[in-house]
Design a protein around this motif. Structure first.
Motif, PDB file in Angstrom:
ATOM      1  N   MET A 172       5.279   0.339  -2.880  1.00 47.41           N
ATOM      2  CA  MET A 172       4.000   0.989  -3.319  1.00 47.41           C
ATOM      3  C   MET A 172       2.931   0.160  -2.685  1.00 47.41           C
ATOM      4  N   SER A 173       2.055   0.725  -1.998  1.00 52.97           N
ATOM      5  CA  SER A 173       0.892   0.099  -1.275  1.00 52.97           C
ATOM      6  C   SER A 173       0.090  -0.466  -2.172  1.00 52.97           C
ATOM      7  N   PHE A 174      -0.973  -1.151  -1.518  1.00 53.59           N
ATOM      8  CA  PHE A 174      -2.026  -1.868  -2.308  1.00 53.59           C
ATOM      9  C   PHE A 174      -3.032  -0.885  -2.951  1.00 53.59           C
ATOM     10  N   GLU A 175      -3.284   0.129  -1.746  1.00 47.57           N
ATOM     11  CA  GLU A 175      -4.110   1.198  -2.060  1.00 47.57           C
ATOM     12  C   GLU A 175      -3.688   2.103  -3.450  1.00 47.57           C
ATOM     13  N   GLU A 176      -2.379   2.163  -3.239  1.00 46.08           N
ATOM     14  CA  GLU A 176      -1.724   3.025  -4.450  1.00 46.08           C
ATOM     15  C   GLU A 176      -1.909   2.616  -5.749  1.00 46.08           C
ATOM     16  N   LYS A 177      -1.604   1.232  -5.762  1.00 45.08           N
ATOM     17  CA  LYS A 177      -1.793   0.365  -7.055  1.00 45.08           C
ATOM     18  C   LYS A 177      -3.213   0.257  -7.418  1.00 45.08           C
TER      19      LYS A 177
ATOM     20  N   ALA B 161      -4.995 -11.001  -6.316  1.00 41.95           N
ATOM     21  CA  ALA B 161      -4.352 -12.095  -6.577  1.00 41.95           C
ATOM     22  C   ALA B 161      -2.790 -12.146  -6.335  1.00 41.95           C
ATOM     23  N   LEU B 162      -2.353 -11.033  -7.091  1.00 47.03           N
ATOM     24  CA  LEU B 162      -0.778 -10.773  -6.952  1.00 47.03           C
ATOM     25  C   LEU B 162      -0.223 -10.111  -5.684  1.00 47.03           C
ATOM     26  N   PHE B 163      -1.089  -9.395  -5.014  1.00 45.30           N
ATOM     27  CA  PHE B 163      -0.442  -8.892  -3.806  1.00 45.30           C
ATOM     28  C   PHE B 163      -1.475  -8.974  -2.882  1.00 45.30           C
ATOM     29  N   SER B 164      -1.819 -10.376  -2.489  1.00 44.22           N
ATOM     30  CA  SER B 164      -2.839 -10.648  -1.507  1.00 44.22           C
ATOM     31  C   SER B 164      -2.439 -10.464  -0.039  1.00 44.22           C
ATOM     32  N   ARG B 165      -1.120 -10.222   0.479  1.00 40.50           N
ATOM     33  CA  ARG B 165      -0.922  -9.787   1.570  1.00 40.50           C
ATOM     34  C   ARG B 165      -1.238  -8.458   1.929  1.00 40.50           C
ATOM     35  N   GLU B 166      -0.799  -7.683   0.832  1.00 45.31           N
ATOM     36  CA  GLU B 166      -0.876  -6.245   0.961  1.00 45.31           C
ATOM     37  C   GLU B 166      -2.380  -5.767   1.000  1.00 45.31           C
ATOM     38  N   ALA B 167      -2.980  -6.465   0.134  1.00 43.84           N
ATOM     39  CA  ALA B 167      -4.630  -6.536   0.001  1.00 43.84           C
ATOM     40  C   ALA B 167      -5.396  -6.741   1.375  1.00 43.84           C
ATOM     41  N   GLU B 168      -4.922  -7.688   1.840  1.00 45.27           N
ATOM     42  CA  GLU B 168      -5.647  -7.952   3.255  1.00 45.27           C
ATOM     43  C   GLU B 168      -5.521  -7.225   4.247  1.00 45.27           C
TER      44      GLU B 168
END
Length: 145
Positions: free
Chosen positions: A1-6, A68-75
């Protein structure tokens, strides 16, 4: 699940919880026959301000936690698929909003009180945002960008 989806699912949940609760309370009060001016806790101005402030706070909190939880995906940021899903959902949500506005204009012409006109417009906006979130969620899960 991508950061955008979350992020989309978190925004959708916050929107449904906050405005779903408000419209449920409004519907129950109206079903009991309370007049718009006599609905306890439903003076539109202060309650609406509180809803907006609560919505903004919860959106910020959920997105900060997600980042904070998914920092790599958010970047990484959105990719082409995310942008395509967003554009399609925005376009379709515009139809929902347009339908709500036209329905509200019909209510205005028929002489419905300003209290219900304001809520019909608010409901149209919220419905279009919920539709947009649902459309994005379905597109992420099942394709169809």
């Amino acid at each position: 699940m991508s950061f955008e989806e979350k992020s989309n699912l978190a925004s959708l949940a916050v929107l449904v919880l906050i405005f779903g609760g408000y419209f449920a309370k409004l519907g129950l009060a109206a079903a009991e026959g309370a007049a718009p001016g006599a609905m306890p806790g439903l003076a539109f101005g202060p309650v609406f301000f509180g809803l907006v402030v609560g919505l903004v706070i919860w959106m910020i909190v959920t997105h900060v936690v997600l980042a904070a939880l998914f920092s790599r995906e958010a970047e990484a940021g959105p990719d082409e698929r995310d942008r395509s899903i967003e554009m399609r959902a925005d376009a379709e949500a515009g139809y929902v909003l347009g339908f709500g506005v036209i329905t509200t204009l019909i209510l205005l012409i028929t002489g419905v009180s300003g209290f219900w006109i304001a809520h019909a417009l608010l409901g149209s906006l919220v419905a279009s945002e919920i539709y947009k979130g649902l459309r994005r969620a379905l597109a992420y899960r099942f394709g169809g960008a």
